[in-house]
Structures are given as structure tokens and as C-alpha cells.
Design a protein around this motif. Structure first.
Motif, PDB file in Angstrom:
ATOM      1  N   TYR A  32      27.691   4.323  11.505  1.00  0.00           N
ATOM      2  CA  TYR A  32      28.731   3.423  10.993  1.00  0.00           C
ATOM      3  C   TYR A  32      29.973   4.153  10.488  1.00  0.00           C
ATOM      4  O   TYR A  32      30.978   3.536  10.166  1.00  0.00           O
ATOM      5  N   ASN A  33      29.898   5.489  10.400  1.00  0.00           N
ATOM      6  CA  ASN A  33      31.070   6.219   9.900  1.00  0.00           C
ATOM      7  C   ASN A  33      31.028   7.661  10.384  1.00  0.00           C
ATOM      8  O   ASN A  33      29.989   8.319  10.305  1.00  0.00           O
ATOM      9  N   ILE A  34      32.162   8.119  10.897  1.00  0.00           N
ATOM     10  CA  ILE A  34      32.321   9.538  11.230  1.00  0.00           C
ATOM     11  C   ILE A  34      33.520  10.015  10.451  1.00  0.00           C
ATOM     12  O   ILE A  34      34.561   9.351  10.446  1.00  0.00           O
ATOM     13  N   GLU A  35      33.339  11.112   9.753  1.00  0.00           N
ATOM     14  CA  GLU A  35      34.384  11.558   8.840  1.00  0.00           C
ATOM     15  C   GLU A  35      34.421  13.079   8.821  1.00  0.00           C
ATOM     16  O   GLU A  35      33.392  13.733   8.732  1.00  0.00           O
ATOM     17  N   GLU A  36      35.633  13.629   8.881  1.00  0.00           N
ATOM     18  CA  GLU A  36      35.749  15.074   8.766  1.00  0.00           C
ATOM     19  C   GLU A  36      36.057  15.421   7.311  1.00  0.00           C
ATOM     20  O   GLU A  36      36.908  14.795   6.682  1.00  0.00           O
ATOM     21  N   VAL A  37      35.324  16.403   6.768  1.00  0.00           N
ATOM     22  CA  VAL A  37      35.633  16.902   5.426  1.00  0.00           C
ATOM     23  C   VAL A  37      36.165  18.323   5.622  1.00  0.00           C
ATOM     24  O   VAL A  37      35.401  19.285   5.746  1.00  0.00           O
ATOM     25  N   VAL A  42      33.308  20.637   7.955  1.00  0.00           N
ATOM     26  CA  VAL A  42      32.290  19.848   8.645  1.00  0.00           C
ATOM     27  C   VAL A  42      32.826  18.504   9.107  1.00  0.00           C
ATOM     28  O   VAL A  42      33.790  17.968   8.550  1.00  0.00           O
ATOM     29  N   LYS A  43      32.153  17.998  10.163  1.00  0.00           N
ATOM     30  CA  LYS A  43      32.354  16.633  10.584  1.00  0.00           C
ATOM     31  C   LYS A  43      31.027  15.937  10.315  1.00  0.00           C
ATOM     32  O   LYS A  43      29.968  16.463  10.667  1.00  0.00           O
ATOM     33  N   GLU A  58      28.084  18.473  11.446  1.00  0.00           N
ATOM     34  CA  GLU A  58      28.451  19.405  12.511  1.00  0.00           C
ATOM     35  C   GLU A  58      29.532  20.322  11.965  1.00  0.00           C
ATOM     36  O   GLU A  58      30.506  19.857  11.364  1.00  0.00           O
ATOM     37  N   SER A  59      29.373  21.613  12.187  1.00  0.00           N
ATOM     38  CA  SER A  59      30.346  22.567  11.689  1.00  0.00           C
ATOM     39  C   SER A  59      31.624  22.523  12.520  1.00  0.00           C
ATOM     40  O   SER A  59      31.575  22.384  13.737  1.00  0.00           O
ATOM     41  N   THR A  60      32.768  22.633  11.855  1.00  0.00           N
ATOM     42  CA  THR A  60      34.025  22.726  12.594  1.00  0.00           C
ATOM     43  C   THR A  60      34.505  24.175  12.641  1.00  0.00           C
ATOM     44  O   THR A  60      35.557  24.455  13.214  1.00  0.00           O
ATOM     45  N   SER A  61      33.728  25.084  12.037  1.00  0.00           N
ATOM     46  CA  SER A  61      34.092  26.502  12.039  1.00  0.00           C
ATOM     47  C   SER A  61      32.845  27.343  11.813  1.00  0.00           C
ATOM     48  O   SER A  61      32.007  26.991  10.981  1.00  0.00           O
ATOM     49  N   PRO A  62      32.705  28.461  12.540  1.00  0.00           N
ATOM     50  CA  PRO A  62      31.534  29.321  12.319  1.00  0.00           C
ATOM     51  C   PRO A  62      31.503  29.906  10.907  1.00  0.00           C
ATOM     52  O   PRO A  62      30.457  30.339  10.431  1.00  0.00           O
ATOM     53  N   GLU A  63      32.665  29.893  10.232  1.00  0.00           N
ATOM     54  CA  GLU A  63      32.763  30.435   8.868  1.00  0.00           C
ATOM     55  C   GLU A  63      32.244  29.456   7.812  1.00  0.00           C
ATOM     56  O   GLU A  63      32.000  29.850   6.674  1.00  0.00           O
ATOM     57  N   GLY A  64      32.123  28.196   8.164  1.00  0.00           N
ATOM     58  CA  GLY A  64      31.697  27.187   7.195  1.00  0.00           C
ATOM     59  C   GLY A  64      30.217  27.326   6.869  1.00  0.00           C
ATOM     60  O   GLY A  64      29.471  28.023   7.570  1.00  0.00           O
ATOM     61  N   SER A  65      29.781  26.656   5.790  1.00  0.00           N
ATOM     62  CA  SER A  65      28.388  26.820   5.365  1.00  0.00           C
ATOM     63  C   SER A  65      27.409  26.245   6.396  1.00  0.00           C
ATOM     64  O   SER A  65      26.322  26.778   6.578  1.00  0.00           O
TER      65      SER A  65
END
Ligand code: ZN
Length: 136
Positions: A32-37, A42-43, A58-65
Motif C-alpha cells: 500500500y505504500n512505497i517510500e524512499e527514506v 533505503v526504499k 531495499e538499499s539505494t546505496s552499498p554504503e547504507g546500513s
């Protein structure tokens, strides 16, 4: 500490595009919701299961947790999030009890919640998020 319910279960995935159809089928309910933080790199995608949500990350960067988590441990359960009231007081309570905080003060998370993470070193290896819905 008083927890009202499990707000959500965070699950690290490599790809939302791949994971969403599986979870829609498994849970019998649409995402019901997709949101990028952006701050968290992350998405997120959300499903409702009763009062609790499943949060795919889902990670938006390999550097993210989440990127680092997947590289180290692969896909899977990442954290559990408990719904609380007066998050600042709960954090003070945790600190008093000797629990190591990742976030010393609440910050903004997905879905408009105030959130803070506790360190898994202090929580038996379970990355724990506390959430407060101030819009409620
Ligand atoms: Zn979460």
C-alpha cells in the motif's frame, strides 16, 4: 517499558521489484505504500497484517546500513519495531537500564513515524526499533 504492539517487521531485500510480488501473494494483500527514506539510503515497501506491518527495505546505496547488512548476511529479517508512546521517555528509560542507543533522540522514519534504534549488542542480537505515531 510498555509496548502496545509490534509496529512492523523490517526485512532486507535485494530488490523490491522481486520481493513485492512474493509478499503480496504470501500475505494476500497489496503493497500500500512505497517510500524512499533518503537519509537512510533505503526504499521501503509496506504491507498490513492486522495491526502490524511488513516493511521491505531495499538499499539505494552499498554504503547504507541495509546495503552492508545484505553484503554481510544476505537477505532476511533485519529488525523488529515496537510501537510505544512518548518515545523520548522510553529512550531515557532504555539508557537508564544500560541499553546502548543507536539514536539518542527520535528522528523521522518512513510513514511519518518518530523512530529510534537500540543497539543489537544490548538487545540479544535483535536490532530493535521503537516507533511512535504522533499523528494518531
Ligand atoms: Zn523499521
Amino acid at each position: 517499558m510498555k509496548v502496545s504492539h509490534i509496529e512492523h517487521l523490517g526485512i532486507a531485500v535485494k530488490s523490491l521489484d522481486t520481493a513485492i510480488p512474493y509478499w503480496e501473494k504470501m500475505l494476500g494483500t497489496p503493497c500500500y505504500n512505497i517510500e524512499e527514506v533518503a537519509e537512510q539510503k533505503v526504499k521501503t515497501a509496506f504491507f498490513k497484517v492486522g495491526q502490524t506491518k511488513i516493511e521491505l527495505l531495499e538499499s539505494t546505496s552499498p554504503e547504507g546500513s541495509i546495503g552492508k547488512f545484505i553484503e554481510k548476511r544476505g537477505e532476511g529479517v533485519h529488525h523488529v519495531a515496537f510501537a510505544v508512546e512518548n518515545l523520548e521517555d522510553r529512550l531515557a528509560e532504555c539508557a537508564d537500564a544500560g541499553i546502548q542507543l543507536i539514536d539518542k533522540a527520535p528522528r523521522g522514519g518512513a510513514e511519518g513515524l518518530s523512530i529510534a534504534f537500540l543497539h543489537p549488542k544490548s538487545t540479544g542480537g535483535v536490532l530493535t526499533e521503537l516507533c511512535e505515531d504522533k499523528n494518531k
